[in-house]
Design an enzyme around this catalytic site. Structure first.
Site, PDB file in Angstrom:
ATOM      1  N   GLY A 115     114.329  82.673 -44.753  1.00 49.86           N
ATOM      2  CA  GLY A 115     114.443  82.330 -46.318  1.00 49.86           C
ATOM      3  C   GLY A 115     113.548  81.018 -46.506  1.00 49.86           C
ATOM      4  O   GLY A 115     112.740  80.935 -47.260  1.00 49.86           O
ATOM      5  N   ASP A 116     113.771  80.332 -45.545  1.00 49.44           N
ATOM      6  CA  ASP A 116     112.661  78.897 -45.577  1.00 49.44           C
ATOM      7  C   ASP A 116     111.242  79.329 -45.450  1.00 49.44           C
ATOM      8  O   ASP A 116     110.311  78.781 -46.039  1.00 49.44           O
ATOM      9  CB  ASP A 116     113.067  78.072 -44.518  1.00 49.44           C
ATOM     10  CG  ASP A 116     114.786  77.552 -44.685  1.00 49.44           C
ATOM     11  OD1 ASP A 116     115.019  77.455 -45.935  1.00 49.44           O
ATOM     12  OD2 ASP A 116     115.480  77.307 -43.624  1.00 49.44           O
ATOM     13  N   GLY A 140     115.509  81.117 -33.482  1.00 49.77           N
ATOM     14  CA  GLY A 140     115.289  79.797 -33.925  1.00 49.77           C
ATOM     15  C   GLY A 140     114.683  79.891 -35.070  1.00 49.77           C
ATOM     16  O   GLY A 140     114.257  80.827 -35.784  1.00 49.77           O
TER      17      GLY A 140
HETATM   18  O1  RIB Z   1     117.937  77.981 -43.277  1.00 53.67           O
HETATM   19  C1  RIB Z   1     118.395  77.611 -41.984  1.00 53.67           C
HETATM   20  C2  RIB Z   1     118.379  76.176 -41.608  1.00 53.67           C
HETATM   21  O2  RIB Z   1     119.899  75.955 -42.338  1.00 53.67           O
HETATM   22  C3  RIB Z   1     118.843  75.922 -40.413  1.00 53.67           C
HETATM   23  O3  RIB Z   1     117.510  75.582 -39.680  1.00 53.67           O
HETATM   24  C4  RIB Z   1     119.645  74.840 -40.255  1.00 53.67           C
HETATM   25  O4  RIB Z   1     119.503  73.610 -39.811  1.00 53.67           O
HETATM   26  C5  RIB Z   1     120.322  74.867 -41.785  1.00 53.67           C
HETATM   27  O5  RIB Z   1     119.671  73.626 -42.448  1.00 53.67           O
END
Ligand code: RIB
Length: 311
Positions: free
Chosen positions: A238-239, A274
């Site tokens: 998602g990030d 990861g």
């Molecule tokens: O969105 C994933 C992230 O959520 C992870 O990397 C963890 O650190 C949390 O912030």
């Protein structure tokens, strides 16, 4: 140029055949640490998958956990604005990843909780400010207010989900949520379409996991089907989507192309273990786009429409 302001966590990850239920203990396999945190993941995605000049404002402790986070951001070419908090530990996240690639995450915010309105650097030269909700809400709100005043586009990924003050929502230009976050932010239990109707934000983007994503921009609806991949770990997907989307938009792409690019980048992020370690290079995203030019088939788009309650 994009400024990401938000969290950085060192992720403590163990893979197991399933995620433990409350009260259950599961025997996992090897333990590993990875650079993570929603803010830092999004900054790496902007720079690496999106090819955008990226700065990040973050707070770190004065401890060993900070070192791999700084290296990862530096390695991706992110220009860091670090607030050093010697009395707080660097943020950490404890993550169990199941064999089907799903995860459960608990965050200990540590230094992330110390980010204050006064820490925001000057906004000259930035086109977009990308925010999340792993730092204090009043700080997020103050940053959005400053960006609006400076004419910088405010992008908010409302994760982890929480009910937001109307003032914050009124300062957001582009809101990015998954289905669960959409329900919380819109305070609506209905379909995606019904929840979207409750939100006044000019552009709302909804990620729909393995189905794809949709966006409503100034009343126009866009649908994008997912790319086919074999999932290993969805942490950071998602990030990656948020960073790649913000980069594509700030490069001047239209919403349809930006959604397609972000969906491909997010899909690739699921194929490795990861968070920041799984974020693809822009060339890998371009290859996937070429390999799967025809994934928006009529049947997939019809399924997306039905999922969103648009029929
Ligand atoms: O969105 C994933 C992230 O959520 C992870 O990397 C963890 O650190 C949390 O912030």
């Amino acid at each position: 140029m994009i400024l990401v302001a938000g969290s950085a966590n060192l992720d403590f990850v163990v893979q197991a055949d399933h995620i433990p239920a409350p009260g259950e203990t599961v025997l996992g396999r090897e333990f590993k640490t990875f650079p993570g945190g929603k803010g830092a993941n999004q900054a790496v995605a902007c720079a690496k998958a999106g090819g955008m000049v990226t700065h990040m404002l973050l707070a770190l402790g004065n401890d060993d956990f900070a070192t791999p986070l700084e290296s990862s951001l530096r390695g991706a070419g992110v220009q860091m604005h670090i607030v050093r908090e010697p009395d707080h530990a660097t943020g950490t996240a404890f993550i169990c990843v199941s064999d089907s690639g799903e995860n459960a995450i608990t965050v200990a915010p540590g230094a992330n909780a110390c980010l204050r309105p006064v820490h925001l650097p000057p906004l000259d030269g930035f086109s977009h400010l990308l925010l999340q909700l792993e730092t204090p809400l009043d700080t997020v709100c103050a940053y959005a207010r400053a960006a609006r005043k400076a004419g910088v586009v405010v992008v908010l990924n409302a994760a982890p989900s929480q009910v937001l003050a109307p003032e914050l929502l009124s300062l957001v230009d582009i809101l990015i949520v998954n289905e669960g976050e959409l329900a919380v932010v819109s305070q609506c239990q209905g379909s995606v379409a019904e929840c979207l109707e409750r939100l006044q934000v000019p552009t709302v983007v909804v990620t729909l996991g393995e189905s794809g994503c949709c966006a409503r921009q100034q009343g126009v609806l866009h649908l994008q089907a997912a790319f086919a991949i074999s999932p290993v770990d969805s942490t950071g997907a998602g990030d990656t989507f948020c960073g790649a989307l913000s980069a594509a938009l700030s490069l001047g792409h239209g919403m349809a192309d930006a959604l397609r690019y972000a969906c491909a980048a997010g899909a690739l992020a699921c194929t490795r273990l990861g968070a920041q370690s799984s974020i693809p290079e822009a060339t890998d995203v371009a290859s996937l786009l070429v390999q799967q030019t025809d994934n928006n088939t009529p049947s997939r788009l019809a399924a997306l429409r039905a999922l969103c309650g648009l029929n």
